[in-house]
Design an enzyme around this catalytic site. Structure first.
Site, mmCIF file in Angstrom:
data_model
loop_
_atom_site.group_PDB
_atom_site.id
_atom_site.type_symbol
_atom_site.label_atom_id
_atom_site.label_comp_id
_atom_site.label_asym_id
_atom_site.label_seq_id
_atom_site.Cartn_x
_atom_site.Cartn_y
_atom_site.Cartn_z
ATOM 1 C CG HIS A 122 0.813 -6.377 1.527
ATOM 2 N ND1 HIS A 122 2.100 -5.956 1.797
ATOM 3 C CD2 HIS A 122 0.122 -5.277 1.166
ATOM 4 C CE1 HIS A 122 2.182 -4.657 1.610
ATOM 5 N NE2 HIS A 122 1.001 -4.207 1.221
ATOM 6 C CG HIS B 279 -2.500 -3.464 -1.706
ATOM 7 N ND1 HIS B 279 -3.307 -3.779 -0.629
ATOM 8 C CD2 HIS B 279 -1.442 -2.781 -1.208
ATOM 9 C CE1 HIS B 279 -2.765 -3.295 0.463
ATOM 10 N NE2 HIS B 279 -1.632 -2.679 0.140
#
Length: 160
Positions: free
Chosen positions: A65, A80
């Protein structure tokens, strides 16, 4: 003896296609209060993440992620995807790079299932953060509301 000094400059292009937002809009105090560093956020309109700089992949999180990069000039950037996406344990994410890989601006880093992240995460807002801001002398942000991955310039930086 004369030494030639070159100005260290860095151009950061958008790693995602979407709407550019202020980091303060991110519903996570670590990012909103710039505890990780300064930057911006992008609300993605598709699930593709590309490199915003020429450099090296420093880290790909096991859950895919997030990715950390270091530019050829030494600037460190964290991308992120979404907020609380770590709890998805990699579901819906794919990584195309690994730590140590060399990348150029626009190279594919990650992909993700946009609708799945929208369902399971707290937010789609994706922070793009400079994690070693102490190397930045000047930061000029481009005033743009929409960004195209790999081509829209988001910031021009002069490094120390």
């Amino acid at each position: 003896m004369f030494r030639l000094f070159r100005k260290r400059e860095e151009v950061i292009v958008s790693p995602l296609t979407g709407n550019v937002r202020s980091l303060e809009n991110v519903p996570d105090p670590v990012f909103a209060q710039k505890m990780m560093g300064d930057g911006l956020a992008i609300e993605p309109t598709d699930g593709v993440v590309v490199s915003p700089i020429n450099g090296e992949v420093v880290q790909v999180f096991p859950t895919k992620h997030a990715v950390g990069l270091r530019s050829d000039e030494g600037l460190e950037i964290l991308i992120h995807v979404g907020i609380d996406t770590v709890h998805m344990h990699g579901e819906g994410f794919e990584a195309y790079v690994k730590a140590g890989d060399r990348v150029r601006a626009g190279d594919l880093l990650l992909s993700f299932d946009l609708s799945l992240v929208q369902q399971k995460a707290k937010s789609l807002l994706t922070p793009v953060v400079i994690t070693n801001g102490e190397v930045v002398n000047e930061c000029h942000r481009e005033h743009t509301e929409k960004a195209e991955r790999g081509s829209t310039v988001l910031m021009r930086l002069k490094l120390k």
